[in-house]
Design an enzyme around this catalytic site. Structure first.
Site, PDB file in Angstrom:
ATOM      1  N   LYS A 146     -10.050   2.546 -28.029  1.00 52.70           N
ATOM      2  CA  LYS A 146      -9.523   1.296 -27.477  1.00 52.70           C
ATOM      3  C   LYS A 146     -10.092   1.099 -26.070  1.00 52.70           C
ATOM      4  O   LYS A 146     -10.183   2.061 -25.300  1.00 52.70           O
ATOM      5  CB  LYS A 146      -7.990   1.346 -27.437  1.00 52.70           C
ATOM      6  CG  LYS A 146      -7.328   0.027 -27.029  1.00 52.70           C
ATOM      7  CD  LYS A 146      -5.802   0.101 -27.110  1.00 52.70           C
ATOM      8  CE  LYS A 146      -5.149  -1.231 -26.748  1.00 52.70           C
ATOM      9  NZ  LYS A 146      -3.670  -1.176 -26.823  1.00 52.70           N
ATOM     10  N   SER A 194      -1.166  -4.863 -29.485  1.00 51.35           N
ATOM     11  CA  SER A 194      -2.373  -5.192 -28.761  1.00 51.35           C
ATOM     12  C   SER A 194      -3.610  -4.422 -29.214  1.00 51.35           C
ATOM     13  O   SER A 194      -4.724  -4.831 -28.924  1.00 51.35           O
ATOM     14  CB  SER A 194      -2.161  -4.886 -27.278  1.00 51.35           C
ATOM     15  OG  SER A 194      -2.018  -3.489 -27.071  1.00 51.35           O
ATOM     16  N   SER A 250       2.325  -1.604 -29.963  1.00 50.10           N
ATOM     17  CA  SER A 250       0.905  -1.957 -30.024  1.00 50.10           C
ATOM     18  C   SER A 250       0.046  -1.058 -30.908  1.00 50.10           C
ATOM     19  O   SER A 250      -1.130  -1.356 -31.121  1.00 50.10           O
ATOM     20  CB  SER A 250       0.308  -1.994 -28.621  1.00 50.10           C
ATOM     21  OG  SER A 250       0.716  -3.156 -27.946  1.00 50.10           O
TER      22      SER A 250
END
Lengths: 477, 484
Positions: free
Chosen positions: B76, B151, B175
């Site tokens: 990420k 997210s 998330s």
């Protein structure tokens, strides 16, 4: 109307840790800009603070020295505001749970009386960086070397009633933090500075007047002047029918005036909240006791002991104990030469004179305590006179010999105590000054000084003054 | 090769079926082929990945490898990577290259894993649909007209489309678990403090936790083994031994007590999703588990409390993005204030600005007690609810998300309805508990996730429970059409 001044001080003292409060970067003063700022100090994304345990120890040590409450659980909070030299956009500080709670400090006033000043709290926080406005042609440079340097902010109660009291408090605090070794107290480098909250009120009134905060004063002299000027300003204002506004003011030493920086209305809302990156610090009583073990003898205790065991004058002791290094130095000299009075005179007199003249710290004195002790021993055992000793001291200061004995020897300064040798000099001087002999015999006692001076000169100062006096008197009879 | 799990790939590398370089090239090839449409990567670090792969092959040849050596992974873009751009999905950091690795990245490097690139995400991890990224929205491989969740939407989409066998994510309010559910993956958010946050760009420090997107629970265990542990650079990481998370995977579930909170099956839950989750729970009953009805009475307060605490922390955490030292700075600022206002105004997107404003408001003088302090009290109540529940049951189960993946744009203009996407996941972050999402079926051809919440540091048990389910069901093996 008669006015009363009310003063509270917030002292920022830089802690003498090797690394910063939340990072491993060095705290040494004077490095090239931004060479002592790591990713944490720069506030780069993703980095996290790690508390320097040494700062906690020093905070606790200070609390113990003041006999104050120790925050067994203390919490770091974020004080949020934007400024270019504040890298994270917040300062990590302590709000509701400081490391040190209520305590007090006894100050001495000029008339010899003492006064207890309340200490509200002392908390740990990080310093900001520096904005540099020169040399950047309309732009601002940022130096983050100082960012993250550990500070202990010591907040007093509004207990002081004059600029002199404020200075006495600041001096005492300065001496204390240096005694316990938590700060070098260097005021030129900003390691010890204060904000003064100043207000006035009609004498006898209970409520405080509106205060102004004088920011960032870094010398004892400026504190006194800044407060006095501010007090004058407020009284003038009030007597002219005006009102004092709550604001932050800056003392300008060049113009010798204070001027407004920002008012209460413009003040930031700092949006304090507990820093989620740092867990609350829990201290055990064992830890507190360990720190207590490391506390040195504190100034007040030392003062009492010196007065008691050395039979010295209070004001001499006050001077000697003003710094721990001076007190230690004095104690070595007094012990080794066995004459505390003589040691005190030399430390306060000759030594301080040289230190001041050459702007040297006592720790860096070329004449060590051991060297001075030997020198004084040589006065005591009549090897040299006090006057010659000053010459020897100068030679020692200039590194002309490893100790007093070596210098006395090489310069041939040993006192003449051989009666025959002194007698010869006295006879010679008397024979050469018949006129003065007559005057003496006519009862003019003062002429004795003339003979002593002449004989001393002839002996190059080496004649034992007591012996010399006696001999001259005997011979002139 | 691309449909294999980490465990299978590790075996293939070990016995020499393929090299890490071949494996890495095949994933890089898939990224080239599919990611123009999915937009799951912000940065593909091809040269870096191939160099790491070749180094891994040498280690394998020398017999000096560990399980993850040579395994390509997607990271990420919230984890700082030394020398490779880290954007956090924001224009603010479009030019930011960190001079350090996040501890998580450091651990993967030490293990010899290969980083394929940095995945797309909601800006500063604020969003539940991956539509707030400066780098454009990410599409759900199961239906590209829907969102992948957020997210960590890029990581979820990349693994769902098998552009990487596994990926990292971060979970502040759901998330990891919500996008894992929406993309049919196994997602794990460990206990707060299990994995270091150092170098992971902070959204809400007291809630953020790194975790994994994998195809199986076993793979999650393999990644967790590498990622976990105390880090002296993160004071909030917990100094607790890291067990071998694969050790307990095969334990039978006889006698396991599963709590079903009534609050997680009430109004707001899509009926179809409820049915799929109930079937999964029934499956556990068949495996010998005991089902217990429980209550988490303060559940309804978790979203409001979260939307005070998280913005409060973010408003302060994001203050460092001021245009002074790094990141975006506006053109020709008039003065300091203009520089601050325009750099932040132009550098941050709408959702980030909304949360900064909410956060500044709830912390401001006169409102602090009514909002921030009250939210902290609710947080305690929510933790106490879980504490009471774990006295009766071993784990808690329920839906991960109230519905399957929704259409792109559907909630973009309605923040509150977007915030409600995380209604079942937020409470675990507030309490700091570990949680997983495990694929457990489909509704309207879209994946549904079963959420499993455990007690503090009970990751081994969660992984065991998920693994056992994956031994008797095949939901986790399903792949989206078009990416097989």
């Amino acid at each position: 109307m008669e006015w009363e001044t009310v003063i509270g001080l917030e002292i920022h003292t830089q802690l003498a840790t090797r690394s910063k409060i939340f990072s491993g970067a060095a705290t040494a003063y004077g490095a090239e800009p931004n060479t002592q700022a790591c990713a944490v100090d720069l506030g780069l994304p993703g980095v996290l603070p790690v508390l320097n345990k040494e700062a906690i120890s020093m905070g606790v040590k200070f609390g113990l020295a003041l006999d104050a409450e120790i925050g067994m659980t203390s919490v770091f909070d974020r004080k949020n505001y934007f400024y270019p030299d504040l890298p994270k956009g917040y300062q990590t500080t302590q709000m509701d749970f400081p490391i040190v709670g209520k305590g007090s400090l006894i100050i001495e006033l000029e008339d010899g009386t003492t006064k207890v000043i309340g200490v509200t709290r002392a908390h740990l926080e990080e310093d900001a960086g520096k904005s540099l406005h020169e040399d950047f042609h309309g732009m601002t440079g940022i130096d983050l070397n100082r960012a993250g340097t550990p500070l202990l902010e010591i907040v007093s109660e509004p207990d002081m009633r004059s600029a002199k009291e404020a200075v006495a408090y600041m001096r005492k605090m300065h001496s204390l933090v240096r005694y316990i070794g938590i700060s070098d107290g260097n005021m030129q480098e900003g390691s010890f500075r204060c904000d003064a909250n100043v207000s006035v009120r009609p004498k006898g009134q209970k409520e405080f007047g509106t205060r102004a905060e004088l920011k960032n004063i870094n010398s004892f002299r400026f504190v006194e002047r800044a407060i006095n000027i501010e007090v004058e300003r407020q009284i003038d204002l009030l007597e002219a029918g005006g009102t004092v506004v709550q604001e932050t003011r800056l003392y300008d030493a060049d113009k010798d005036e204070t001027r407004s920086m920002r008012s209460k209305e413009e003040a930031n809302d700092y949006r304090y909240f507990p820093d989620p990156d740092l867990l609350p610090i829990k201290i055990t009583s064992e830890f507190v006791e360990q720190i207590r073990e490391t506390l040195p003898e504190l100034p007040d205790a030392k003062k009492a002991r010196f007065i008691e065991s050395f039979a010295l004058k209070a004001e001499d002791v006050a001077t000697i104990i003003s710094s721990r290094e001076t007190a230690d130095y004095f104690e070595i000299v007094a012990d080794k030469c066995g004459d505390a009075k003589l040691a005190a005179n030399w430390v306060i007199g000759e030594l301080s004179g040289y230190l001041n003249k050459e702007d040297t710290d006592i720790i860096a004195s070329p004449v060590t305590a051991e060297m001075l002790a030997l020198l004084l021993t040589r006065i005591k055992d009549d090897t040299i006179s006090g006057k010659i000793a000053k010459q020897v001291f100068e030679a020692l200061w200039n590194g002309e010999g490893e100790n007093a004995d070596a210098i006395i020897e090489s310069k041939g300064l040993k006192q003449i105590t051989d009666t025959g040798a002194i007698e010869a000099i006295v006879d010679e001087i008397i024979a050469a000054n018949p006129e003065q002999v007559e005057q003496f015999k006519a009862g003019k006692e003062k002429v004795l000084g003339f003979f002593v001076g002449q004989c001393m000169k002839a002996s190059k100062g080496k004649a034992n003054p007591g012996q010399l006096n006696q001999l001259i008197r005997d011979k002139l009879k | 090769m691309h449909s294999k799990t980490i465990a299978e790939l590790a075996e293939g590398l070990k016995i020499g079926d393929f090299s890490s370089e071949e494996l890495t090239k095949s994933f890089l090839q898939r990224i080239k082929q599919y990611d123009a449409e999915l937009n799951s990567f912000i940065t593909v670090s091809e040269d870096h990945a191939l160099a790491q792969a070749r180094a891994a092959d040498e280690l394998i040849a020398k017999g000096a490898s560990s399980v993850l050596t040579g395994i390509p992974l997607a990271q990420k873009d919230i984890f700082c990577t030394n020398g490779i751009k880290t954007t956090c999905g924001s224009k603010m950091l479009d030019n930011f290259i960190a001079p350090y690795d996040a501890t998580v990245i450091h651990h993967f490097n030490q293990a010899g894993a290969v980083m394929l690139g940095k995945t797309n995400m909601d800006e500063f991890a604020m969003g539940s649909s991956n539509e707030t990224s400066f780098y454009g929205s990410v599409k759900n491989p199961w239906d590209t007209t829907t969102v992948p969740g957020g997210s960590s939407g890029g990581s979820a989409a990349a693994v769902a489309a098998r552009l990487a066998p596994a990926a990292t994510g971060t979970d502040t309010g759901g998330s990891i678990r919500q996008p894992a559910a929406l993309c049919g993956l196994t997602g794990l958010k460990p206990t707060y403090g299990r994995i270091s946050r150092y170098g992971m760009i902070a959204f809400a420090s007291s809630l953020d936790q790194a975790g994994t997107f994998t195809q199986t629970a076993e793979d999650s265990a393999l990644m967790l083994n590498v990622m976990s542990g105390f880090d002296e650079k993160d004071s909030t990481s917990v100094d607790k031994d890291v067990p071998d998370y694969t050790a307990n995977l095969s334990q039978p579930l006889n006698g396991l007590k599963i709590g079903l909170p009534k609050e997680y099956f009430g109004e707001g839950l899509n009926a179809d999703v409820a049915k799929v989750v109930e079937e999964a729970v029934a499956e556990y009953k068949k495996m010998g588990a005991e089902i217990v009805d429980i209550s988490l009475p303060n559940s309804h307060l978790s979203v409001p409390a979260y939307y005070v605490i998280a913005p409060a922390e973010c408003s302060s955490n994001l203050s460092r993005f001021d245009g002074v030292r790094f990141g975006y700075r506006c053109e020709d600022p008039k003065d300091l204030e203009d520089m601050y206002k325009r750099s932040r105004g132009e550098g941050f997107g709408e959702e980030v600005k909304r949360r900064i404003m909410i956060g500044a408001y709830v912390l401001s003088a006169g409102y602090y007690d009514a909002y921030y302090l009250k939210a902290q009290k609710i947080r305690r109540l929510i933790s106490d609810d879980f504490k009471a529940a774990f006295e009766k049951v071993d784990v808690i189960m329920g839906p991960t998300s109230p519905e399957v993946a929704f259409k792109a744009g559907e909630k973009s203009d309605d923040p509150v309805s977007m915030y409600l996407s995380d209604i079942y996941t937020i409470a675990t972050n507030l309490a700091g508990l570990p949680g997983m999402s495990v694929p457990c079926g489909f509704s309207n051809k879209m994946p549904v996730g079963l959420q499993i919440i455990g007690n503090y540091f009970d990751e081994s048990r969660l992984l065991n429970i998920a693994h056992q389910y994956q031994q008797t069901t095949g939901w986790h093996k399903q792949m989206p059409e078009g990416y097989k």
